[in-house]
Write an enzyme that holds these catalytic residues in place. Sequence first.
Site, PDB file in Angstrom:
ATOM      1  N   SER A 491       0.887  -1.095  -0.037  1.00 34.24           N
ATOM      2  CA  SER A 491       0.196   0.146   0.062  1.00 34.24           C
ATOM      3  C   SER A 491       1.006   1.205  -0.045  1.00 34.24           C
ATOM      4  O   SER A 491       1.689   1.517   0.696  1.00 34.24           O
ATOM      5  CB  SER A 491      -1.007  -0.003   1.217  1.00 34.24           C
ATOM      6  OG  SER A 491      -1.686  -1.145   1.214  1.00 34.24           O
ATOM      7  N   CYS A 661      -7.378  -1.355   7.424  1.00 34.12           N
ATOM      8  CA  CYS A 661      -6.164  -1.935   6.628  1.00 34.12           C
ATOM      9  C   CYS A 661      -5.165  -2.503   7.589  1.00 34.12           C
ATOM     10  O   CYS A 661      -4.823  -2.013   8.864  1.00 34.12           O
ATOM     11  CB  CYS A 661      -5.191  -0.532   5.933  1.00 34.12           C
ATOM     12  SG  CYS A 661      -3.979  -1.002   5.059  1.00 34.12           S
ATOM     13  N   ASP A 706      -8.315  -2.855   3.088  1.00 34.83           N
ATOM     14  CA  ASP A 706      -7.178  -3.135   2.296  1.00 34.83           C
ATOM     15  C   ASP A 706      -6.328  -4.244   3.294  1.00 34.83           C
ATOM     16  O   ASP A 706      -5.792  -3.630   4.147  1.00 34.83           O
ATOM     17  CB  ASP A 706      -6.406  -1.904   1.944  1.00 34.83           C
ATOM     18  CG  ASP A 706      -5.277  -2.249   1.132  1.00 34.83           C
ATOM     19  OD1 ASP A 706      -4.853  -3.401   0.660  1.00 34.83           O
ATOM     20  OD2 ASP A 706      -4.617  -1.100   1.008  1.00 34.83           O
TER      21      ASP A 706
END
Length: 709
Positions: A491, A661, A706
């Site tokens: 990411s 995330c 994510d």
Amino acid sequence: MATLQPDSCYLGTEEGRGGGGNLTRMEGASEIVEEISQDAGSSEPLVGMLDMVLLAVLAGVSVYYFFLKDGGGGKTEELQALKSFTISPTQLSSRSNDSSFLAKMKSSGRNVIVFYGSQTGTAEEFAGRLAKEATRYGMKGMVADPEESDMTELSRLTEVDNHLAIFCLATYGEGDPTDNAQEFFELLQAGDEQLDGIQYTVFGLGNKTYEHYNATGQYVDKRMAELGAVRMFPLGMGDDDANMEDDFITWKDSMWPKVCEAFGLEAQALDINMRQYKLTVHEEYDPSRLYTGEIARLNSLKIGSQRPPFDTKNPFMAEIKINRELFKGGDRNCMHIELNIDGSRIRYDSGDHVAIYPINNPELVSRLIQLVGEDSNRVITLTNVDEDSSKRHPFPCPCTYLTALSHYVDISAVPRTHVLKELAEYTTDNKEKEQLLLMSGTSDEGKALYQRWVVQDVRNVVHILEDLPSCKPPLDHICELLPRLQARYYSISSSSKLHPNTIHVTANVLCYTTPTGRVNKGVCTTFLHGLKPDNGTKHYVPIFVRKSQFRLPIKPAVPVLMIGPGTGIAPFRGFIQDRNLQKEEGKPVGETVLYFGCRNKSKDFLYEEELTEYSNASLIKLYVAFSRDQEQKVYVTHLLEQNKEEVWRILGKENGHLYVCGDAKSMARDVHALVTKICQSEGDMTQTEAEAYVKKMSNQKRYSSDVWS
């Protein structure tokens, strides 16, 4: 983000990738013809009689030279002369019917085709194994990439007797198809193709820790039937969180007998050891024609001569401008890396992923070469024995064994059972051979031993050869059996608005001790950790950017709640930078709440100074959980529960967005359960209503994840 990887490799010429030069000349010629046509009614002709005569003579000479001279033999001899040098990079020939899988099946007498949708290479590997096993059951199979195939031909598959289409499809992201299966997925959604009578079966690859478990496989299985196809065997679903290999073996071993029964074949697999690639060793070669780590085109990674667009098949060599340690103490490492993309035309948005192609640990490579007693500098080419296969080589060839093991073969991967079966053929000690055959079989005892001795002990091929010293497989077969080394995804931890010419990466360096006492290291993070731009030394890594749906709300006034412990902070650092710029531009910025967690405030509080500054400026509201700074562990979920009224106000009353995330297996699952619980208690909902509300948030893109496992 480090577990999702791409898996396709383009083997072709530069012209095959775009044909730019020839196409430009053709376009220029067409423009000239168009101008002549437009001016045909003018007073003076643009082309005189003499010009026409000269053009006719030139055309006649061209026809004679290329088609009539020596009955074509002269041209053939010249072409043979051009090919007479010792060695050249092997490439896929450009054929007009390359996308026609139906033509290939008919011309080669195949009746089984296995399509794969793969992001990490596992689905492609399973597809290859199924196509190979078709031969053992008296059928003839082939593997096809739906992205490179004309999938509208699927409706005509009934033209092949006793046909079977098998789909090995992984689910990626938020229940999405993989990149190479996207167009096929959309074709099924459109429903323009009727698939009456098409015989098929589907095996899905997923992970139960994710909300949309095997969504792609389930959709394709259901949609194929809706369009008239005939399901030959029920959908199989592999769970990577448990034992994907066991799921796959159990499914295929039940599937083949049913297919054989339908086709009137003997349901007994022949024990055939079929090599997919043949080895060519080059004694003489031109060093400038060898691949040295390129993903596709020769010399495509040469600094200063790269050409956009940059993608999975044509990565950009980005210079590492900064590689600094983020942890302030302890025996772990976390890197903050800044990659220079100036001049590359690469564009990214906060929330996107950067993919980095790694190089295997040189010590592991050296050890493997030593164990099999091979020459690391030997130049080889592996060529598919199936001339109709779209995958002519397992990786770019010719290259040295050292290059293959460093750049192309995943030697750190835990080998699957079919690899162990092949290794048994090269094992001389009966006890060791029996052990390999037992683990590669389908008995409960064998499955348990494989799970314990290989999976739980995290043995890669080097470890197996060390612990079974009589096993001496040829290195070319190892290169064939092991999967391709894939790019690792991370990411992006920066805002393109603030840093348009650099991409920031935040990554923990993976290093752990296995139950056997060995130290295993992460492939990409170990590779990156050693690349520090000190004393003027420059380091470059091949990268490309993959777009994501992980995005801030279009309207900056919408409140957001972000949960990112550890390196899960990465995309939120970019989000916060974006919100800060919007605030500086005078835009109304909504409430921005961040939950971050780490072990100790004094050791691994990532970006502490930055976050504290944003918090002091009232840009963000910061909640931090230090799990080991007190006797009783505290995690971000504990803080969320303490602040449940605020959480509900943002998500339930103000229609804010929730972002998660980090770890999918525990953290993300716990957050999902807690948010559902908060909807019940603070939103006065039943459990069913709360689950429906959370589902609605996901559908509205107000709940985004994510995550990785």
